[in-house]
Design a protein around this motif. Structure first.
Motif, PDB file in Angstrom:
ATOM      1  N   LEU A  23      27.898 -47.306 -12.100  1.00  0.00           N
ATOM      2  CA  LEU A  23      28.296 -48.462 -12.379  1.00  0.00           C
ATOM      3  C   LEU A  23      28.142 -49.619 -12.251  1.00  0.00           C
ATOM      4  O   LEU A  23      27.876 -49.405 -10.794  1.00  0.00           O
ATOM      5  N   LYS A  24      27.788 -50.563 -12.686  1.00  0.00           N
ATOM      6  CA  LYS A  24      27.295 -52.086 -12.109  1.00  0.00           C
ATOM      7  C   LYS A  24      28.377 -53.015 -12.732  1.00  0.00           C
ATOM      8  O   LYS A  24      28.612 -53.609 -14.035  1.00  0.00           O
ATOM      9  N   THR A  25      28.761 -54.288 -11.469  1.00  0.00           N
ATOM     10  CA  THR A  25      29.574 -55.138 -11.686  1.00  0.00           C
ATOM     11  C   THR A  25      29.052 -56.274 -11.745  1.00  0.00           C
ATOM     12  O   THR A  25      28.345 -56.359 -11.197  1.00  0.00           O
ATOM     13  N   THR A  26      29.340 -57.077 -12.375  1.00  0.00           N
ATOM     14  CA  THR A  26      28.988 -59.199 -12.390  1.00  0.00           C
ATOM     15  C   THR A  26      29.743 -60.079 -12.309  1.00  0.00           C
ATOM     16  O   THR A  26      30.968 -59.591 -13.391  1.00  0.00           O
ATOM     17  N   ARG A  27      29.737 -60.018 -11.609  1.00  0.00           N
ATOM     18  CA  ARG A  27      31.171 -61.446 -11.751  1.00  0.00           C
ATOM     19  C   ARG A  27      30.775 -62.835 -12.069  1.00  0.00           C
ATOM     20  O   ARG A  27      29.248 -64.348 -11.452  1.00  0.00           O
ATOM     21  N   ASP A  28      30.973 -63.312 -12.803  1.00  0.00           N
ATOM     22  CA  ASP A  28      30.725 -64.340 -12.995  1.00  0.00           C
ATOM     23  C   ASP A  28      32.464 -65.784 -13.548  1.00  0.00           C
ATOM     24  O   ASP A  28      33.430 -65.466 -13.974  1.00  0.00           O
ATOM     25  N   VAL A  34      31.377 -55.545 -17.230  1.00  0.00           N
ATOM     26  CA  VAL A  34      30.898 -53.936 -16.725  1.00  0.00           C
ATOM     27  C   VAL A  34      29.530 -52.947 -16.934  1.00  0.00           C
ATOM     28  O   VAL A  34      29.999 -53.336 -18.770  1.00  0.00           O
ATOM     29  N   ARG A  35      28.832 -52.312 -16.606  1.00  0.00           N
ATOM     30  CA  ARG A  35      27.606 -51.949 -17.039  1.00  0.00           C
ATOM     31  C   ARG A  35      27.875 -50.249 -16.590  1.00  0.00           C
ATOM     32  O   ARG A  35      27.881 -50.201 -15.476  1.00  0.00           O
ATOM     33  N   ASP A  36      28.250 -49.795 -17.147  1.00  0.00           N
ATOM     34  CA  ASP A  36      29.499 -48.088 -17.167  1.00  0.00           C
ATOM     35  C   ASP A  36      28.196 -47.011 -17.547  1.00  0.00           C
ATOM     36  O   ASP A  36      27.771 -46.937 -18.622  1.00  0.00           O
ATOM     37  N   LEU A  37      26.912 -46.132 -16.398  1.00  0.00           N
ATOM     38  CA  LEU A  37      26.269 -45.763 -16.964  1.00  0.00           C
ATOM     39  C   LEU A  37      26.122 -44.152 -16.695  1.00  0.00           C
ATOM     40  O   LEU A  37      26.532 -44.267 -15.665  1.00  0.00           O
ATOM     41  N   ASN A  38      25.613 -43.832 -17.887  1.00  0.00           N
ATOM     42  CA  ASN A  38      25.358 -41.813 -17.077  1.00  0.00           C
ATOM     43  C   ASN A  38      23.896 -41.683 -17.661  1.00  0.00           C
ATOM     44  O   ASN A  38      23.275 -41.929 -18.806  1.00  0.00           O
ATOM     45  N   VAL A  39      22.227 -41.875 -16.152  1.00  0.00           N
ATOM     46  CA  VAL A  39      21.163 -42.228 -16.538  1.00  0.00           C
ATOM     47  C   VAL A  39      20.917 -39.951 -16.388  1.00  0.00           C
ATOM     48  O   VAL A  39      21.033 -39.872 -14.947  1.00  0.00           O
ATOM     49  N   ALA A 110      31.923 -47.707 -22.737  1.00  0.00           N
ATOM     50  CA  ALA A 110      32.472 -48.782 -23.259  1.00  0.00           C
ATOM     51  C   ALA A 110      33.775 -49.517 -22.631  1.00  0.00           C
ATOM     52  O   ALA A 110      34.875 -48.299 -22.823  1.00  0.00           O
ATOM     53  N   TRP A 111      33.716 -50.784 -21.936  1.00  0.00           N
ATOM     54  CA  TRP A 111      35.421 -51.025 -21.344  1.00  0.00           C
ATOM     55  C   TRP A 111      35.349 -51.934 -22.537  1.00  0.00           C
ATOM     56  O   TRP A 111      34.824 -53.223 -22.202  1.00  0.00           O
ATOM     57  N   GLU A 112      36.219 -52.290 -22.047  1.00  0.00           N
ATOM     58  CA  GLU A 112      37.265 -53.857 -22.799  1.00  0.00           C
ATOM     59  C   GLU A 112      38.425 -54.362 -21.640  1.00  0.00           C
ATOM     60  O   GLU A 112      39.214 -53.482 -21.095  1.00  0.00           O
TER      61      GLU A 112
END
Length: 303
Positions: A23-28, A34-39, A110-112
């Motif tokens: 899970l990668k967070t980006t702060r603006d 949030v991008r939440d992946l299963n790789v 997906a997260w909202e």
């Protein structure tokens, strides 16, 4: 003395690390993304020695593959599942002489946002986004897709005129519920990993919209017809998509016979149905642009 030939030969093979959750967070500012992946990483190449003799000289550890996913998420960020997969696949095939092919398969959850903080999220109750990137010999193939997109039409669907034999008990129905959970993979035209004109995220959302529009807008005489219309709509309006593979389980809703209770149960009156989860019909097909070859594996949805 000449060594005797091996009685058994090694066939196609691959190895890697499956289901790396990142899970990668980006702060603006105060707004977070949030991008939440299963790789899952699958690697192939010169692997005869490790299988025949146990020599690990050409083996990149699967733990290293896991660490690479985490490091790339931090170093490069996650612009989209497709872009992230391309970066990983190219890395593995260009930095290790023994690795000739890398396949990166990604699920995105997906997260909202919820509330007014900018950093609170609720897990979205929608489909899972899919991507698969394969890099081999410098060539990059990109597949995008989705799974678990549950849709339903409560009318404008019928099923009549089918073959009947001694074992047929299903009555014809001219006003039925049509429901399915869509799994779809679509193949982007060969651009060596370059994003389509609108970008990966916009391209995904457009294909998703085309699938939904065709499902809602088709008067269905069969689920096969609906599947074809959905696929054709994506190819007609999708930017650079040549092939789409669809798997549609028929989520059956059977209108009940309530005459024993002195009740009618006609569809036009607002009927009561039994929602059956199994067994279910499973309709699958590939829709192609004229002149294109079918390259998406028929069983990809089950891998």
């Amino acid at each position: 003395m000449t060594a005797s030939p091996r009685p058994f030969l090694l066939g196609p093979n691959q190895y890697g690390k499956a289901e790396i959750r990142v899970l990668k967070t980006t702060r603006d500012g105060a707004t977070h993304h949030v991008r939440d992946l299963n790789v899952s990483v699958a690697l192939a190449g010169d692997m005869d020695a490790v299988h025949y003799d146990g020599s690990n000289a050409g083996v990149l550890p699967t733990d290293t593959a896991k660490n690479t996913v985490f490091a790339f998420a931090r170093r490069h960020g996650i612009e989209s599942p497709e872009r992230f997969g391309i970066e990983l696949a190219r890395h593995f095939t260009t930095t290790q002489d023994s690795l000739h092919r890398a396949r990166i398969r990604i699920e995105e959850y997906a997260w909202e946002r919820t509330g007014d903080t900018g950093h609170s999220f609720v897990r979205a109750g929608r489909e899972t986004r899919l991507a698969q990137v394969t890099c081999e010999g410098g060539d990059v193939e990109v597949l995008s897709g989705l799974t678990g997109m549950t849709v339903m039409n409560t009318t404008d669907s019928e099923f009549t005129g089918y073959v009947k034999d001694a074992y047929t008990t299903l009555p014809e129905d001219r006003d039925r519920i049509l429901a399915t959970a869509v799994t779809a993979w679509w193949r982007h035209r060969e651009t060596n990993g370059a994003a389509p004109g609108p970008g990966w995220d916009d391209s995904y959302m457009a294909a998703r919209t085309h699938l939904l529009d065709a499902f809602a807008g088709t008067y269905s005489l069969s689920l096969q017809q609906t599947l074809y219309r959905m696929g054709a709509h994506v190819l007609e309006l999708g930017d650079g998509i040549d092939e789409i593979r669809l798997s549609l389980p028929n989520k059956h809703h059977f209108r009940l016979d309530l005459t024993p209770f002195d009740l009618s149960n006609e569809a036009a009156e607002g009927a009561v149905y039994f929602a059956a989860d199994r067994p279910y019909g499973l309709i699958e097909a590939t829709v192609l642009r004229a002149g294109a070859a079918a390259l998406i594996p028929a069983d990809l949805a089950n891998l």
